[in-house]
Design a protein around this motif. Structure first.
Motif, PDB file in Angstrom:
ATOM      1  N   ALA A  37      -5.936  44.313  -7.549  1.00  0.00           N
ATOM      2  CA  ALA A  37      -5.261  43.664  -5.644  1.00  0.00           C
ATOM      3  C   ALA A  37      -5.084  44.852  -5.208  1.00  0.00           C
ATOM      4  N   HIS A  38      -5.500  46.336  -5.877  1.00  0.00           N
ATOM      5  CA  HIS A  38      -5.354  47.447  -5.661  1.00  0.00           C
ATOM      6  C   HIS A  38      -7.373  47.635  -4.732  1.00  0.00           C
ATOM      7  N   SER A  39      -7.007  48.572  -3.652  1.00  0.00           N
ATOM      8  CA  SER A  39      -8.301  48.214  -2.776  1.00  0.00           C
ATOM      9  C   SER A  39      -8.513  50.023  -2.699  1.00  0.00           C
ATOM     10  N   GLY A  40      -9.955  50.028  -2.815  1.00  0.00           N
ATOM     11  CA  GLY A  40     -10.413  51.470  -2.864  1.00  0.00           C
ATOM     12  C   GLY A  40      -9.864  52.508  -2.093  1.00  0.00           C
ATOM     13  N   ASN A  41      -9.247  52.123  -1.095  1.00  0.00           N
ATOM     14  CA  ASN A  41      -8.868  52.930   0.416  1.00  0.00           C
ATOM     15  C   ASN A  41      -7.501  53.691  -0.034  1.00  0.00           C
ATOM     16  N   GLY A  42      -6.807  53.524  -1.181  1.00  0.00           N
ATOM     17  CA  GLY A  42      -5.863  53.891  -1.612  1.00  0.00           C
ATOM     18  C   GLY A  42      -4.290  52.825  -0.796  1.00  0.00           C
ATOM     19  N   GLN A  43      -5.129  51.628  -1.102  1.00  0.00           N
ATOM     20  CA  GLN A  43      -3.555  50.721   0.367  1.00  0.00           C
ATOM     21  C   GLN A  43      -3.663  49.329  -0.658  1.00  0.00           C
ATOM     22  N   ALA A  44      -2.622  48.723  -1.213  1.00  0.00           N
ATOM     23  CA  ALA A  44      -2.612  47.262  -1.474  1.00  0.00           C
ATOM     24  C   ALA A  44      -2.879  45.984  -0.536  1.00  0.00           C
ATOM     25  N   GLN A  45      -3.840  45.192  -0.824  1.00  0.00           N
ATOM     26  CA  GLN A  45      -4.262  44.534  -0.467  1.00  0.00           C
ATOM     27  C   GLN A  45      -3.197  43.322   0.285  1.00  0.00           C
ATOM     28  N   PRO A  46      -3.209  42.947   1.836  1.00  0.00           N
ATOM     29  CA  PRO A  46      -1.840  42.397   2.090  1.00  0.00           C
ATOM     30  C   PRO A  46      -2.424  40.634   1.437  1.00  0.00           C
ATOM     31  N   GLN A  47      -1.117  40.161   0.519  1.00  0.00           N
ATOM     32  CA  GLN A  47      -1.048  38.881   0.253  1.00  0.00           C
ATOM     33  C   GLN A  47       0.062  37.832   0.714  1.00  0.00           C
TER      34      GLN A  47
END
Length: 105
Positions: A37-47
């Protein structure tokens, strides 16, 4: 970030074991889900979550259906009612009960 489905179970178990003092309910499966669920830009994807059934909440919390109903009646969990017989539980209130989110006022 790409998470391989071929991470050896021993590696997952060891990583989860090292993190359990900080996150007691962490399991190897939860760890993989969190990594995915964690994106490569350091922020979690909104769910966006759908409301949970009382049975789902009871299973997640490890309590009976009656206990979940008691939590709903006491205001510990937020009830979403579409009708008298159609009741769901707000997932944010479940996270708050588990201590995963700050309480909104």
């Amino acid at each position: 970030m790409h998470v391989s489905n071929r991470i050896p179970p021993a590696v997952l178990a060891a990583a989860a074991g090292m993190l359990q003092p900080f996150v007691p309910e962490l399991s190897p499966q939860n760890l993989v889900a969190a990594l995915k669920a964690h994106s490569g830009n350091g922020q979690a994807q909104p769910q966006f979550e759908k409301p949970m059934t009382i049975r789902e909440v009871a299973k997640l919390l490890g309590v009976s259906l009656a206990t979940v109903n008691n939590y709903l009646n006491a205001g510990k969990l937020r009830r979403i009612s579409a009708s008298r017989s159609f009741v769901r539980v707000d997932p944010e209130s479940v996270r708050q009960l588990l201590g995963y989110a700050e309480v909104r006022q």
